[in-house]
Design a protein around this motif. Structure first.
Motif, short mmCIF file in Angstrom:
data_model
loop_
_atom_site.label_atom_id
_atom_site.label_comp_id
_atom_site.label_asym_id
_atom_site.label_seq_id
_atom_site.Cartn_x
_atom_site.Cartn_y
_atom_site.Cartn_z
N VAL A 129 22.77 -6.29 -8.58
CA VAL A 129 21.52 -6.61 -9.24
C VAL A 129 21.07 -5.25 -9.48
N PRO A 130 21.29 -4.76 -10.88
CA PRO A 130 20.82 -3.52 -11.27
C PRO A 130 19.13 -3.33 -11.48
N CYS A 131 18.67 -4.46 -11.84
CA CYS A 131 17.30 -4.69 -11.93
C CYS A 131 16.21 -4.26 -10.85
N GLU A 132 15.68 -3.17 -10.71
CA GLU A 132 14.71 -2.54 -9.59
C GLU A 132 13.75 -3.72 -9.38
N ARG A 133 13.08 -4.48 -10.36
CA ARG A 133 11.89 -5.30 -10.10
C ARG A 133 12.44 -6.35 -9.23
N THR A 134 13.73 -7.16 -9.67
CA THR A 134 14.29 -8.06 -9.11
C THR A 134 14.65 -7.84 -7.64
N VAL A 192 1.85 -10.87 -4.10
CA VAL A 192 3.14 -10.15 -4.69
C VAL A 192 3.82 -11.29 -5.18
N HIS A 193 4.39 -10.75 -6.55
CA HIS A 193 5.33 -11.96 -7.24
C HIS A 193 6.52 -12.00 -6.83
N ASP A 194 7.12 -13.39 -6.90
CA ASP A 194 8.54 -13.72 -6.62
C ASP A 194 9.12 -14.28 -7.64
#
Length: 186
Positions: free
Chosen positions: A146-151, A174-176
């Motif tokens: 998972v390269p996406c830091e937000r994920t 907090v978002h999920d």
């Protein structure tokens, strides 16, 4: 390719979220992530464009180095069917003509068309924790890149919210959305 999709109304605090996941025999790699406040019809259009671009078993042209037009099948889209997911699924199937959707087996039950399945992934109290445990295990074992830091940040924030009710998700405020989407896809 598999595309996961966690849906929302497009207003308020909740986001619609999706990933394009490249699936190989021993590794799943997120190649694209999306999070935005879009209404279900617009989210369906975004998913359809993603699925049409990321194709399964597509053929490359030796002439121009691009994917041959019309080769391969569109990506499989796995939409959470709870709440606004039904609207996204309807838009994909009825208005956009997208047919490569995940179908959930109803185990002997039939829908209005007499089929033993429904489009979309149902996230319920009985399967949400096992879905997130599976996500954590696949990531821990190195089967998910998972390269996406937000994920990654959202995945790290997942907690048991109530041991008595077996609820899991993110703490208040907090978002999920991205974490839930990738859990559905994996």
């Amino acid at each position: 390719y598999v595309i996961d999709a966690d849906t929302s109304s497009g207003v308020g605090n909740d986001f619609s979220a999706a990933h394009v996941i490249k699936v190989e025999p021993s590794l799943m790699t997120v190649v694209l992530s999306f999070r935005g406040k879009v209404r279900p019809p617009e989210f369906a259009a975004i998913l359809s464009r993603m699925g049409s671009h990321y194709r399964t078993h597509a053929e490359w042209s030796n002439i121009d180095g691009k994917i041959k037009k019309g080769s391969g099948a569109p990506a499989l889209i796995c939409v959470e069917r709870n709440n606004h997911g039904g609207h996204v699924i309807y838009e994909l199937t009825e208005n956009l003509g997208y047919r490569r959707l995940y179908r959930h087996d109803q185990r002997g039950k039939t829908d209005n068309a007499g089929l033993g399945h429904q489009y979309g992934f149902p996230v319920t109290g009985s399967n949400k924790i096992s879905m997130l445990v599976n996500l954590g295990q696949v990531a821990y074992d190195g089967g998910l890149l998972v390269p996406c830091e937000r994920t990654r940040r959202e995945m790290r924030n997942l907690v048991y919210l109530d041991d008595m009710d077996s609820k899991a998700g993110s703490p208040p405020g907090v978002h999920d959305d991205l974490a839930m989407a990738i859990g559905e896809g994996v």
